[in-house]
Design an enzyme around this catalytic site. Structure first.
Site, PDB file in Angstrom:
ATOM      1  N   GLU A  45      54.054  38.555  17.381  1.00 39.72           N
ATOM      2  CA  GLU A  45      55.154  38.268  19.037  1.00 39.72           C
ATOM      3  C   GLU A  45      55.617  37.160  19.604  1.00 39.72           C
ATOM      4  O   GLU A  45      54.732  35.737  20.126  1.00 39.72           O
ATOM      5  CB  GLU A  45      53.485  39.074  20.435  1.00 39.72           C
ATOM      6  CG  GLU A  45      54.474  39.554  21.812  1.00 39.72           C
ATOM      7  CD  GLU A  45      53.648  40.306  22.594  1.00 39.72           C
ATOM      8  OE1 GLU A  45      54.293  41.012  23.957  1.00 39.72           O
ATOM      9  OE2 GLU A  45      52.633  40.621  22.214  1.00 39.72           O
ATOM     10  N   LYS A 114      60.156  44.814  23.812  1.00 37.03           N
ATOM     11  CA  LYS A 114      58.378  45.541  24.602  1.00 37.03           C
ATOM     12  C   LYS A 114      58.558  46.825  25.887  1.00 37.03           C
ATOM     13  O   LYS A 114      59.217  46.473  27.224  1.00 37.03           O
ATOM     14  CB  LYS A 114      58.418  44.822  25.095  1.00 37.03           C
ATOM     15  CG  LYS A 114      56.798  44.847  25.322  1.00 37.03           C
ATOM     16  CD  LYS A 114      55.228  44.138  24.525  1.00 37.03           C
ATOM     17  CE  LYS A 114      53.881  43.967  24.742  1.00 37.03           C
ATOM     18  NZ  LYS A 114      53.078  42.965  25.279  1.00 37.03           N
ATOM     19  N   CYS A 176      52.538  45.498  20.476  1.00 33.19           N
ATOM     20  CA  CYS A 176      51.092  44.782  20.675  1.00 33.19           C
ATOM     21  C   CYS A 176      50.833  45.620  21.545  1.00 33.19           C
ATOM     22  O   CYS A 176      50.321  46.957  21.443  1.00 33.19           O
ATOM     23  CB  CYS A 176      50.837  43.377  21.185  1.00 33.19           C
ATOM     24  SG  CYS A 176      49.327  42.626  21.534  1.00 33.19           S
ATOM     25  N   SER A 355      20.910  17.896  26.378  1.00 31.20           N
ATOM     26  CA  SER A 355      20.138  17.636  27.452  1.00 31.20           C
ATOM     27  C   SER A 355      18.988  18.847  26.981  1.00 31.20           C
ATOM     28  O   SER A 355      17.786  17.777  27.472  1.00 31.20           O
ATOM     29  CB  SER A 355      20.649  18.923  28.746  1.00 31.20           C
ATOM     30  OG  SER A 355      20.438  20.450  28.336  1.00 31.20           O
TER      31      SER A 355
END
Length: 701
Positions: A45, A114, A176, A355
């Site tokens: 896309e 789309k 999509c 850490s």
């Protein structure tokens, strides 16, 4: 008689607004597809401009340059003989559409806009594009730009929801999100005889999400029959998302071919040979499908005189899909994201405050995973990876350097530092040192008590007041201020060393600072604003503590790192307050007033289940029935929402994080909510109290 068609679907590592790079990758993928005898090549896309242009889609330049790239594709006769599906924004009648473009032999055969937009969570497509809802219309005709007309004289092209009908097969399109909606377009297309459905997608990685995509496509082709070509983008194209590829070809409910989910390859071609006669036979065996097909409406068709059929090939057999575990996804997804960001930001490596706790340990491991992937790719001859690596290291253009192993490369790219104070323990210092040694980071240690003292001296000189920790009789305000100054000074020191460590090592460029706060701590606000969690990037910012622990356990055996066991056994602690004979060591869960398991549950109910305080309490009385009294549940819910509310402002400054969880609290892109709350939630908490009284009285009966 067989009707064999070879198809190719691509995963390209595109980059927003990188029109030249995007064009080169598209062109190369078309040529490689032709070499594999494919007659259809599908791209992802919006692959021409890159999916994540975001508000750049509002700029006319983005559309103009997309047409210019398309013009180069149309004019290139080396790309003839194959149906090319690509994606770009198109302005039609003054409205901007997200379109798939079908190109054949230098001609635009269809512009397919789309119809259903992704506009939730990480997506804002309705902000930039108009949905095409004219599904019942005849094809409209769009006048093409002048630069397209000049190529071969084509003045216009059909635009709309249509099928392409070839001499021996029919092709339809989804884009999509249209696969995820309740009534997907492929249903009507298959009922009207579409043999092949093409889906150009921009779908991001999220833990456990690939299985959802595969199941949707399997079910689509199982119910309706047909071939499904799915193309998905790959890589970090400029934002927090990582698009995880896994382009695939399915037929009649089975996966024929699937690409890798995580890879450093910029171009991956997935090829399969399908027999369209099998589609017809499969559909004919489903009487209900035939009955529904007889009732379906006819869709618009564009007739194209072109043969899809190929010869001298065998159809591709189904494959068994191996899906990665969440721990494997954590190992590879953020690592690929870090590599894309590092090479595209033109920096020289990473700096991490290590850490000795599980969070920074995980970030170090992910960086080590990246170095593993880069080393393997370089050894296999990946020219792009080698070129990018040489640029990052500042090597000359004629360098032949290839890392021999991941630890060697980690020492060049990953810089760690243990930043201790008088409140730090020898245990965390030792764990950090052993961890750095185990994976090969360039590691340094410091004690910055003198810096803390210098800052406090300024305060005392101006106010004549000396703040104390609570264990020494100080107030809560004093206690927090003394903790926060340590945390924030770590950030200042991190950026100082990130700027100059490569200079110390006689190398160019600077380092990107990595953050190490997990999604649960962000949600609770258990972090200091502008401390060392405020960094350039955070690979674990939307990954839960539970998933991190699972990943550490996985990595212990995967990388054969026994040191990781000590991280799993250690109590999470900030080490910002003195330990006296009367006080225990600082514990994160004790200070937060809730466990990480509980925080994960709160986060999922808040975001995914969309619960406010009252509905969360109601659900938890069922989920935790038998474990906690209703009054305890009420207290936990109130505590969570109180701290969530007063700390929500911290999310406005959250370090850009790799998106991996659907309950991420990232205020900047994903979780759009206020940052100023009435933290008492008086009305809501009163409803909870009323229910607690009722439930308590019922328990007594």
């Amino acid at each position: 008689m067989n009707n064999l068609v070879t198809v190719a679907t691509c995963s390209l590592n595109q980059w927003a607004l990188d029109f030249l790079g995007n064009y080169n990758r598209i062109r190369q993928s078309i040529i490689e597809s032709k070499k594999k005898n494919a007659v259809i090549r599908v791209g992802s896309e919006l692959e021409i401009p890159g999916y994540s242009c975001q508000d750049h889609f509002h700029e006319g330049d983005t559309v103009t340059h997309s047409w210019e790239v398309l013009a180069k594709i149309l004019a290139d006769k080396e790309l003839y003989g194959i149906l090319i599906i690509t994606g770009m924004p198109v302005i039609y009648k003054s409205h901007r559409y997200n379109c798939s473009i079908a190109v054949l032999n230098g001609r635009i055969e269809l512009i397919r806009p789309k119809m259903w937009m992704a506009s939730d969570g990480n997506y804002r497509e309705l902000r930039w594009f108009t949905p095409w809802l004219g599904t019942g219309k005849q094809n409209e005709t769009m006048r093409l730009p002048k630069n397209i007309i000049e190529i071969n004289g084509q003045k216009d092209a059909p635009i709309g929801f249509s099928l392409l009908e070839f001499n021996d097969g029919v092709v339809g399109f989804e884009i999509c999100e249209e696969l995820f909606v309740p009534k997907s377009p492929h249903i009507d297309m298959c009922l009207d005889g579409a043999d092949i459905i093409i889906n150009s997608s921009g779908s991001h990685h999220e833990l456990r999400k690939l299985a959802v995509r595969i199941d949707l496509m399997r079910e689509a082709t199982r119910c309706s029959g047909g071939v499904y070509l799915y193309s998905n983008q790959r890589g970090c194209d400029g934002d927090r998302l990582y698009f995880d590829g896994a382009s695939m070809v399915l037929c009649n409910g089975e996966v024929l071919s699937i690409g890798t989910q995580f890879s450093l390859n910029e171009i991956e071609i997935v090829v399969a040979t399908v027999d369209l006669e099998n589609v017809k036979s499969y559909r004919a065996s489903l009487p209900s499908l035939g009955a529904q097909s007889s009732l379906s409406k006819s869709l618009n068709r564009v007739i194209i005189d072109f043969d899809l059929r190929v010869s001298n090939l065998l159809p591709t057999e189904p494959v068994v899909v191996k899906q990665l575990s969440p721990e494997e996804e954590i190992n590879f997804g953020p690592a690929c994201w870090l590599w894309d960001y590092l090479r595209r930001s033109r920096q020289g490596g990473f700096f991490l405050a290590l850490s000795g706790g599980i969070d920074s340990c995980t970030v170090a491991l992910i960086a080590y995973s990246m170095c593993n992937m880069v080393t393997k790719a370089a050894k296999s001859g990946n020219k792009q990876v080698i070129s990018d690596l040489h640029a990052i290291l500042g090597l000359p253009s004629d360098s032949t350097y290839i890392p021999t192993d991941a630890k060697e490369l980690t020492n060049k790219l990953v810089h760690t530092c243990y930043m201790g104070t008088e409140n730090s323990s020898q245990e965390t210092r030792t764990r950090a040192s052993e961890m750095a040694k185990s994976i090969g980071t360039y590691h340094i240690e410091m004690n910055f008590d003198s810096v803390v003292a210098a800052i406090l001296a300024i305060f005392v000189a101006i106010t004549s007041k000396t703040p104390r920790f609570s264990v020494h009789g100080g107030t809560n305000s004093e206690n927090l201020a003394l903790q926060n100054i340590q945390a924030r000074l770590r950030l200042v020191l991190s950026y100082l060393f990130a700027s100059l460590l490569l200079w110390v090592r006689d190398r160019p460029r600077s380092l990107l600072v990595l953050g190490a706060s997990n999604v649960d701590e962000c949600l609770r606000g258990y972090m200091t604003k502008y401390d060392c969690s405020s960094a350039d990037l955070n690979p674990i910012g939307s990954i839960s503590k539970n998933d991190l622990r699972g990943y550490i356990n996985f990595a212990k055996s995967y990388y054969d790192l026994n040191i990781l066991g000590s991280f799993l056994d250690a109590t999470p602690t900030a080490e910002l307050i003195p330990i006296t004979s009367q006080s225990a060591a600082q514990s994160d869960e004790v200070e937060m007033g809730m466990t990480y398991d509980e925080l994960s549950t709160f986060g999922k109910l808040r975001k995914i289940e969309k619960c406010g305080p009252y509905s969360m309490f109601v659900k938890l009385t069922s989920m935790w029935n038998g474990y906690y009294h209703p009054a305890e549940i009420a207290n936990k819910v109130k505590t969570f929402f109180y701290y969530y509310a007063i700390n929500r402002h911290k999310m406005t400054t959250l370090t850009p994080s790799y998106h991996a969880e659907a309950y991420s609290p990232d205020d900047n892109r994903y979780d759009h909510r206020p940052f100023l709350y009435e933290s008492g939630f008086v009305w809501q908490f009163q409803r909870i109290d009323n229910d607690v009284e009722l439930l308590t009285s019922e328990l007594k009966l």
